[in-house]
Design an enzyme around this catalytic site. Structure first.
Site, PDB file in Angstrom:
ATOM      1  N   GLY A   1       9.263  12.161   9.659  1.00  0.00           N
ATOM      2  CA  GLY A   1       8.928  11.186  10.689  1.00  0.00           C
ATOM      3  C   GLY A   1       7.827  10.277  10.197  1.00  0.00           C
ATOM      4  O   GLY A   1       7.707  10.028   9.004  1.00  0.00           O
TER       5      GLY A   1
ATOM      6  N   GLU B   1       0.860  -1.201   0.000  1.00  0.00           N
ATOM      7  CA  GLU B   1       0.000   0.000   0.000  1.00  0.00           C
ATOM      8  C   GLU B   1       0.885   1.237   0.000  1.00  0.00           C
ATOM      9  O   GLU B   1       1.988   1.212   0.528  1.00  0.00           O
ATOM     10  CB  GLU B   1      -0.965  -0.018   1.187  1.00  0.00           C
ATOM     11  CG  GLU B   1      -0.313  -0.083   2.571  1.00  0.00           C
ATOM     12  CD  GLU B   1       0.270   1.215   3.042  1.00  0.00           C
ATOM     13  OE1 GLU B   1      -0.227   2.266   2.612  1.00  0.00           O
ATOM     14  OE2 GLU B   1       1.241   1.197   3.824  1.00  0.00           O
ATOM     15  N   PHE B   2       0.349   2.309  -0.600  1.00  0.00           N
ATOM     16  CA  PHE B   2       1.121   3.561  -0.660  1.00  0.00           C
ATOM     17  C   PHE B   2       0.331   4.701  -0.022  1.00  0.00           C
ATOM     18  O   PHE B   2       0.448   5.851  -0.427  1.00  0.00           O
ATOM     19  CB  PHE B   2       1.463   3.890  -2.114  1.00  0.00           C
ATOM     20  CG  PHE B   2       2.284   2.824  -2.803  1.00  0.00           C
ATOM     21  CD1 PHE B   2       3.656   2.755  -2.621  1.00  0.00           C
ATOM     22  CD2 PHE B   2       1.677   1.872  -3.612  1.00  0.00           C
ATOM     23  CE1 PHE B   2       4.411   1.762  -3.238  1.00  0.00           C
ATOM     24  CE2 PHE B   2       2.425   0.875  -4.239  1.00  0.00           C
ATOM     25  CZ  PHE B   2       3.795   0.819  -4.053  1.00  0.00           C
TER      26      PHE B   2
ATOM     27  N   PHE C   1       7.097  16.568  -2.652  1.00  0.00           N
ATOM     28  CA  PHE C   1       8.071  16.110  -1.653  1.00  0.00           C
ATOM     29  C   PHE C   1       9.387  16.891  -1.715  1.00  0.00           C
ATOM     30  O   PHE C   1      10.456  16.360  -1.479  1.00  0.00           O
ATOM     31  CB  PHE C   1       8.278  14.588  -1.736  1.00  0.00           C
ATOM     32  CG  PHE C   1       7.201  13.852  -0.986  1.00  0.00           C
ATOM     33  CD1 PHE C   1       5.889  13.930  -1.432  1.00  0.00           C
ATOM     34  CD2 PHE C   1       7.467  13.162   0.175  1.00  0.00           C
ATOM     35  CE1 PHE C   1       4.851  13.329  -0.723  1.00  0.00           C
ATOM     36  CE2 PHE C   1       6.439  12.555   0.891  1.00  0.00           C
ATOM     37  CZ  PHE C   1       5.136  12.638   0.445  1.00  0.00           C
ATOM     38  N   LEU C   2       9.246  18.163  -2.068  1.00  0.00           N
ATOM     39  CA  LEU C   2      10.419  19.050  -2.029  1.00  0.00           C
ATOM     40  C   LEU C   2      10.156  20.195  -1.060  1.00  0.00           C
ATOM     41  O   LEU C   2      10.642  21.300  -1.252  1.00  0.00           O
ATOM     42  CB  LEU C   2      10.720  19.596  -3.428  1.00  0.00           C
ATOM     43  CG  LEU C   2      11.470  18.660  -4.390  1.00  0.00           C
ATOM     44  CD1 LEU C   2      11.719  19.347  -5.731  1.00  0.00           C
ATOM     45  CD2 LEU C   2      12.810  18.195  -3.801  1.00  0.00           C
TER      46      LEU C   2
ATOM     47  N   LYS D   1       3.175  15.166  11.208  1.00  0.00           N
ATOM     48  CA  LYS D   1       2.735  16.057  10.126  1.00  0.00           C
ATOM     49  C   LYS D   1       1.276  16.405  10.393  1.00  0.00           C
ATOM     50  O   LYS D   1       0.695  15.930  11.383  1.00  0.00           O
ATOM     51  CB  LYS D   1       2.891  15.381   8.763  1.00  0.00           C
ATOM     52  CG  LYS D   1       2.009  14.154   8.588  1.00  0.00           C
ATOM     53  CD  LYS D   1       1.967  13.688   7.142  1.00  0.00           C
ATOM     54  CE  LYS D   1       0.891  12.620   6.966  1.00  0.00           C
ATOM     55  NZ  LYS D   1       0.768  12.141   5.617  1.00  0.00           N
TER      56      LYS D   1
ATOM     57  N   ARG E   1       4.300   8.896  15.973  1.00  0.00           N
ATOM     58  CA  ARG E   1       5.473   8.036  15.739  1.00  0.00           C
ATOM     59  C   ARG E   1       6.601   8.769  15.001  1.00  0.00           C
ATOM     60  O   ARG E   1       6.381   9.352  13.945  1.00  0.00           O
ATOM     61  CB  ARG E   1       5.051   6.784  14.958  1.00  0.00           C
ATOM     62  CG  ARG E   1       4.400   5.754  15.862  1.00  0.00           C
ATOM     63  CD  ARG E   1       3.936   4.570  15.097  1.00  0.00           C
ATOM     64  NE  ARG E   1       2.742   4.877  14.312  1.00  0.00           N
ATOM     65  CZ  ARG E   1       2.118   3.989  13.547  1.00  0.00           C
ATOM     66  NH1 ARG E   1       2.586   2.763  13.443  1.00  0.00           N
ATOM     67  NH2 ARG E   1       1.039   4.334  12.866  1.00  0.00           N
TER      68      ARG E   1
ATOM     69  N   GLU F   1      -0.961   8.960   5.580  1.00  0.00           N
ATOM     70  CA  GLU F   1      -1.877   9.289   6.660  1.00  0.00           C
ATOM     71  C   GLU F   1      -2.464  10.669   6.370  1.00  0.00           C
ATOM     72  O   GLU F   1      -1.779  11.553   5.868  1.00  0.00           O
ATOM     73  CB  GLU F   1      -1.142   9.305   8.006  1.00  0.00           C
ATOM     74  CG  GLU F   1      -0.683   7.918   8.385  1.00  0.00           C
ATOM     75  CD  GLU F   1      -0.089   7.841   9.779  1.00  0.00           C
ATOM     76  OE1 GLU F   1      -0.303   8.756  10.583  1.00  0.00           O
ATOM     77  OE2 GLU F   1       0.594   6.840  10.055  1.00  0.00           O
TER      78      GLU F   1
ATOM     79  N   CYS G   1       6.417   5.201   8.607  1.00  0.00           N
ATOM     80  CA  CYS G   1       7.017   4.487   7.466  1.00  0.00           C
ATOM     81  C   CYS G   1       8.460   4.883   7.140  1.00  0.00           C
ATOM     82  O   CYS G   1       9.346   4.031   7.137  1.00  0.00           O
ATOM     83  CB  CYS G   1       6.159   4.686   6.226  1.00  0.00           C
ATOM     84  SG  CYS G   1       4.581   3.861   6.371  1.00  0.00           S
TER      85      CYS G   1
HETATM   86  C1  UDX Z   1       4.425   7.755   3.669  1.00  0.00           C
HETATM   87  C2  UDX Z   1       4.322   7.565   2.145  1.00  0.00           C
HETATM   88  O1  UDX Z   1       4.085   8.839   1.538  1.00  0.00           O
HETATM   89  C3  UDX Z   1       3.244   6.568   1.807  1.00  0.00           C
HETATM   90  O2  UDX Z   1       3.238   6.336   0.403  1.00  0.00           O
HETATM   91  C4  UDX Z   1       3.548   5.261   2.544  1.00  0.00           C
HETATM   92  O3  UDX Z   1       2.562   4.302   2.275  1.00  0.00           O
HETATM   93  C5  UDX Z   1       3.624   5.517   4.035  1.00  0.00           C
HETATM   94  O4  UDX Z   1       4.628   6.506   4.296  1.00  0.00           O
HETATM   95  P1  UDX Z   1       3.094   9.112   5.563  1.00  0.00           P
HETATM   96  O5  UDX Z   1       4.111   8.573   6.507  1.00  0.00           O
HETATM   97  O6  UDX Z   1       1.656   9.052   5.913  1.00  0.00           O
HETATM   98  O7  UDX Z   1       3.224   8.362   4.135  1.00  0.00           O
HETATM   99  O8  UDX Z   1       3.452  10.639   5.331  1.00  0.00           O
HETATM  100  P2  UDX Z   1       4.039  11.588   4.182  1.00  0.00           P
HETATM  101  O9  UDX Z   1       2.985  12.534   3.778  1.00  0.00           O
HETATM  102  O10 UDX Z   1       4.700  10.823   3.116  1.00  0.00           O
HETATM  103  O11 UDX Z   1       5.136  12.383   5.031  1.00  0.00           O
HETATM  104  C6  UDX Z   1       6.214  11.719   5.676  1.00  0.00           C
HETATM  105  C7  UDX Z   1       7.125  12.707   6.356  1.00  0.00           C
HETATM  106  O12 UDX Z   1       7.789  13.513   5.395  1.00  0.00           O
HETATM  107  C8  UDX Z   1       6.418  13.682   7.287  1.00  0.00           C
HETATM  108  O13 UDX Z   1       7.211  13.893   8.425  1.00  0.00           O
HETATM  109  C9  UDX Z   1       6.301  14.954   6.452  1.00  0.00           C
HETATM  110  O14 UDX Z   1       6.190  16.113   7.229  1.00  0.00           O
HETATM  111  C10 UDX Z   1       7.600  14.888   5.678  1.00  0.00           C
HETATM  112  N1  UDX Z   1       7.580  15.646   4.408  1.00  0.00           N
HETATM  113  C11 UDX Z   1       6.813  15.222   3.370  1.00  0.00           C
HETATM  114  C12 UDX Z   1       8.388  16.769   4.274  1.00  0.00           C
HETATM  115  O15 UDX Z   1       9.095  17.172   5.214  1.00  0.00           O
HETATM  116  N2  UDX Z   1       8.421  17.417   3.075  1.00  0.00           N
HETATM  117  C13 UDX Z   1       7.677  17.023   2.021  1.00  0.00           C
HETATM  118  O16 UDX Z   1       7.764  17.671   0.960  1.00  0.00           O
HETATM  119  C14 UDX Z   1       6.844  15.906   2.166  1.00  0.00           C
END
Ligand code: UDX
Length: 432
Positions: A260, A151-152, A252-253, A324, A331, A155, A263
């Site tokens: 955190g 799964e991708f 994701f930039l 986030k 976690r 949250e 995952c």
């Molecule tokens: C992630 C993956 O995106 C998802 O595909 C997988 O199934 C589970 O792990 P999630 O942990 O819910 O999902 O959160 P995500 O939105 O990916 O953010 C992860 C972390 O990265 C957070 O701490 C968030 O604040 C940080 N983040 C994300 C950034 O600092 N900058 C970004 O541009 C994106």
């Protein structure tokens, strides 16, 4: 189709209810009777926008059931999804697969007709092979097929991510299970979702490689943000300028605190540990882990600098403490290392989180939870915007406090530095 989800954590509950909403009969099973009792009463153990409504709708129309009886649920189902946790082992960095193998053993005792056994949990390469071995001890290999279908879901966006996925990955080593999995996902495929079928091992690795790559992207921009701070450049210009290159992509930039969640920290460790076992050094991912682990210290040093190294008795307000926005999940949140460090130095911490009180800070001296933003910032010295909830995006700071002005450290770059400074506040952000 008749489906059984083993484990009603994040993955099992969200995918289970979404599969039910697509017209399948789904039984969500868990050993935890308290959790199942809650769900039977219509209460949801996690915070996820839209989940409660969807659970109640599908429970009422009887497509969704909850049970603690694993044996009966397996016997009644055609496809069994293993959705249990794969946390990092207490010692070392590899994934603890005990819950996966326990589930496989339980399944092996209840195979009454052909079943597809699917791992949805994130599992290291070759876990599917090991599950197959366990099932074969008690059953003929014609009676089951082991498939990987990672799964991708993010949250806070999980229902949308399930309904409109970028891709559906199914790793199977036989045509029959691939055909059945394809028809399970047909309603999403007909709406445009890409379905890819790979070998089982490839699907297992796709999940880890994707999470490790996203973690790398975030860490990369976080380090570029450090350079921007030392060269007077706005990191957002860099993210836009880089992101417009289609080979890179803009998502994701966003620079911010250390990444955190449930995952990225766990999966980056697990993939390097698996690779080590196969005598492969994933040095890029190892350095991402190191860089991210040192990030909270780097931001703490910036906080000390903002406070002119006088931390004792300073009132510091955290807006948001989860890892986030749009989740109640603590976690591996960066706040879990920053708040104790500041409290140890004698700061008086207050926090407001839209998802409420956090037991994680209950044993710390001088950490207080507030019910609203206004109360949390009265007479404070420093406000740290730690997560990007909508609740924090249009605060009129000037109207919140009469008189004494505080400093703002906006770790999510929500506000325009010039506008906030015009209102008379000292303002810091990340990489600008
Ligand atoms: C992630 C993956 O995106 C998802 O595909 C997988 O199934 C589970 O792990 P999630 O942990 O819910 O999902 O959160 P995500 O939105 O990916 O953010 C992860 C972390 O990265 C957070 O701490 C968030 O604040 C940080 N983040 C994300 C950034 O600092 N900058 C970004 O541009 C994106």
């Amino acid at each position: 189709m008749k489906l059984c989800m083993i484990g009603t954590g994040y993955v099992g509950l969200v995918s289970g209810v979404c599969f039910a909403d697509l017209g399948n009969n789904v039984i969500c099973v868990d050993k935890d009777t308290k959790k199942i009792d809650l769900l039977l009463k219509g209460k949801i153990p996690i915070y996820e926008p839209g989940l409660s409504e969807l659970v109640n709708k599908n429970y009422r129309n009887k497509r969704l059931k909850f049970s603690t009886n694993l044996k009966k649920s397996i016997i009644e189902s055609d496809i069994i999804f293993i959705c249990v946790g794969t946390p990092t082992k207490k010692s070392g960095s590899s994934a603890d697969l005990s819950q996966i193998f326990n589930a496989a053993k339980e399944i092996s005792l209840s195979i009454n007709k052909f079943k597809i056994v699917v791992t949805k949990s994130t599992v290291p390469v070759t876990t599917g092979d090991q599950i197959e071995k366990i099932l074969r001890k008690k059953n003929s290999s014609k009676k089951f097929s082991v498939v990987s279908n990672p799964e991708f879901l993010r949250e806070g966006e999980a229902i949308r991510d399930f309904t409109y996925p970028d891709r559906i990955v199914v790793g199977s080593n036989d045509k029959k299970s691939n055909r059945l999995m394809h028809s399970l996902y047909a309603p999403l495929i007909s709406k445009g979702a890409q379905y890819i079928n790979t070998s089982r091992r490839a699907a297992e690795l796709i999940k880890y490689a994707s999470n490790a790559f996203l973690a790398t992207k975030i860490t990369f921009i976080n380090e570029i943000a450090n350079l921007c701070e030392n060269t007077g450049i706005n990191v957002e210009d860099i993210s836009i300028g880089m992101g417009l290159d289609k080979r890179i992509g803009g998502r994701f930039l966003r620079a911010g605190p250390a990444y955190g969640g449930s995952c990225f920290p766990k999966d980056t460790k697990a993939i390097t540990s698996t690779a080590d076992k196969f005598k492969t050094n994933l040095s890029v991912i190892k350095s991402v882990i190191r860089s991210n682990e040192s990030r909270s210290n780097l931001l703490l040093n910036k906080i000390y600098k903002i406070l002119n190294n006088k931390v004792k008795n300073k009132k510091i307000t955290f807006l948001g403490v989860t890892f986030k926005a749009n989740t109640d999940d603590m976690r591996d949140s960066a706040s879990l290392s920053m708040i104790p460090a500041l409290s140890k130095k004698g700061a008086k911490i207050r926090y407001f989180d839209p998802t409420g009180y956090k037991k994680e800070f209950s044993k710390l001296k001088n950490v207080q939870n507030f019910e609203n933003i206004k109360d949390s910032v009265q007479n404070t010295d420093l406000v740290i915007i730690h997560t990007e909830w909508n609740d924090f995006k249009s605060i009129n700071f000037k109207n919140l406090v009469k008189g004494k002005k505080f400093t703002i450290y906006d770790m999510r770059n929500i506000y325009s530095p010039s506008k906030i400074r015009k209102q008379g506040f000292r303002y810091f952000s990340i990489g600008r």
